[in-house]
Design a protein around this motif. Structure first.
Motif, PDB file in Angstrom:
ATOM      1  N   HIS A  64       0.865  -1.176   0.000  1.00 12.27           N
ATOM      2  CA  HIS A  64       0.000   0.000   0.000  1.00 12.27           C
ATOM      3  C   HIS A  64       0.900   1.224   0.000  1.00 12.27           C
ATOM      4  O   HIS A  64       1.405   1.624   1.046  1.00 12.27           O
ATOM      5  CB  HIS A  64      -0.886  -0.037   1.241  1.00 12.27           C
ATOM      6  CG  HIS A  64      -1.915   1.036   1.286  1.00 12.27           C
ATOM      7  ND1 HIS A  64      -2.923   1.025   2.202  1.00 12.27           N
ATOM      8  CD2 HIS A  64      -2.113   2.145   0.546  1.00 12.27           C
ATOM      9  CE1 HIS A  64      -3.681   2.090   2.042  1.00 12.27           C
ATOM     10  NE2 HIS A  64      -3.206   2.776   1.028  1.00 12.27           N
ATOM     11  N   ALA A 133      -8.565   4.928  -5.877  1.00 10.53           N
ATOM     12  CA  ALA A 133      -7.522   3.902  -5.740  1.00 10.53           C
ATOM     13  C   ALA A 133      -7.716   2.810  -6.775  1.00 10.53           C
ATOM     14  O   ALA A 133      -8.828   2.559  -7.254  1.00 10.53           O
ATOM     15  CB  ALA A 133      -7.548   3.299  -4.340  1.00 10.53           C
ATOM     16  N   ASP A 135      -6.795  -1.153  -6.830  1.00 12.54           N
ATOM     17  CA  ASP A 135      -6.314  -2.327  -6.111  1.00 12.54           C
ATOM     18  C   ASP A 135      -6.087  -3.442  -7.122  1.00 12.54           C
ATOM     19  O   ASP A 135      -6.976  -3.744  -7.926  1.00 12.54           O
ATOM     20  CB  ASP A 135      -7.336  -2.811  -5.074  1.00 12.54           C
ATOM     21  CG  ASP A 135      -7.519  -1.840  -3.923  1.00 12.54           C
ATOM     22  OD1 ASP A 135      -6.737  -0.873  -3.823  1.00 12.54           O
ATOM     23  OD2 ASP A 135      -8.450  -2.048  -3.134  1.00 12.54           O
ATOM     24  N   ARG A 149      -2.136  -1.808  -3.562  1.00 11.64           N
ATOM     25  CA  ARG A 149      -3.005  -0.638  -3.663  1.00 11.64           C
ATOM     26  C   ARG A 149      -2.198   0.549  -4.161  1.00 11.64           C
ATOM     27  O   ARG A 149      -1.156   0.881  -3.606  1.00 11.64           O
ATOM     28  CB  ARG A 149      -3.648  -0.286  -2.330  1.00 11.64           C
ATOM     29  CG  ARG A 149      -4.426   1.053  -2.424  1.00 11.64           C
ATOM     30  CD  ARG A 149      -5.318   1.293  -1.284  1.00 11.64           C
ATOM     31  NE  ARG A 149      -6.516   0.472  -1.477  1.00 11.64           N
ATOM     32  CZ  ARG A 149      -7.560   0.513  -0.675  1.00 11.64           C
ATOM     33  NH1 ARG A 149      -7.553   1.298   0.379  1.00 11.64           N
ATOM     34  NH2 ARG A 149      -8.597  -0.248  -0.892  1.00 11.64           N
ATOM     35  N   SER A 151      -2.821   4.575  -5.005  1.00  7.59           N
ATOM     36  CA  SER A 151      -3.776   5.672  -4.853  1.00  7.59           C
ATOM     37  C   SER A 151      -3.052   7.010  -4.898  1.00  7.59           C
ATOM     38  O   SER A 151      -1.828   7.080  -4.818  1.00  7.59           O
ATOM     39  CB  SER A 151      -4.559   5.535  -3.542  1.00  7.59           C
ATOM     40  OG  SER A 151      -3.711   5.605  -2.436  1.00  7.59           O
TER      41      SER A 151
END
Length: 152
Positions: A64, A133, A135, A149, A151
């Protein structure tokens, strides 16, 4: 021995193709996204978290950006996510999410979504954010093995 290897390789391909042919990606994406959103709601419970975690392999890897750039799979990946996500259950006072689009291919899914949240930190200060975002999920045996992820 050579024949055994060829047989096992063929069996692996057949089972992988059976997964690809029988797997309902549309239902999976919708159920997974719903489970993910439930963990972010103001009234999210441990049961919501466990339902979300049921989609993940035990050794799931999660990346992330920018906070968690490593996507390594760990033997206790799901347990680590349970601990990390458990700290944030119920911190939002408001949360909205919308599935924009998704694509899937052999053992992979991409989900584009937008979400916004408001809430309070443990020190009492308030926060608010809105993001779009992407994913990317890698699947193995019907479970998510890696989450990436991306974003703004």
């Amino acid at each position: 021995m050579k024949k055994l290897f060829v047989y096992l390789a063929g069996l692996t391909l057949l089972s992988a193709n059976a997964f690809a042919d029988d797997f309902d990606y549309d239902a999976f994406v919708k159920a997974y996204f719903d489970a993910q959103v439930r963990t972010q709601q103001p009234n999210a419970t441990q049961n919501d978290l466990e339902y979300y975690l049921s989609f993940l392999a035990d050794d799931v890897g999660s990346q992330h950006f920018p906070n968690a750039p490593d996507d390594s799979r760990e033997p206790d990946g799901k347990a680590m996510m349970r601990k990390g996500m458990g700290r944030y259950l119920g911190v939002h006072t408001e949360y909205k999410a919308e599935l924009i689009d998704y694509q899937y291919g052999f053992n992979a899914v991409s989900i584009k979504h937008k979400f916004s949240a408001k809430g309070k930190r443990s020190d009492g200060s308030e926060f608010s954010y809105s993001k779009i975002a992407l994913d990317v999920l890698e699947l193995e045996n019907g479970k998510i093995s890696v989450i990436r992820r991306y974003s703004e």
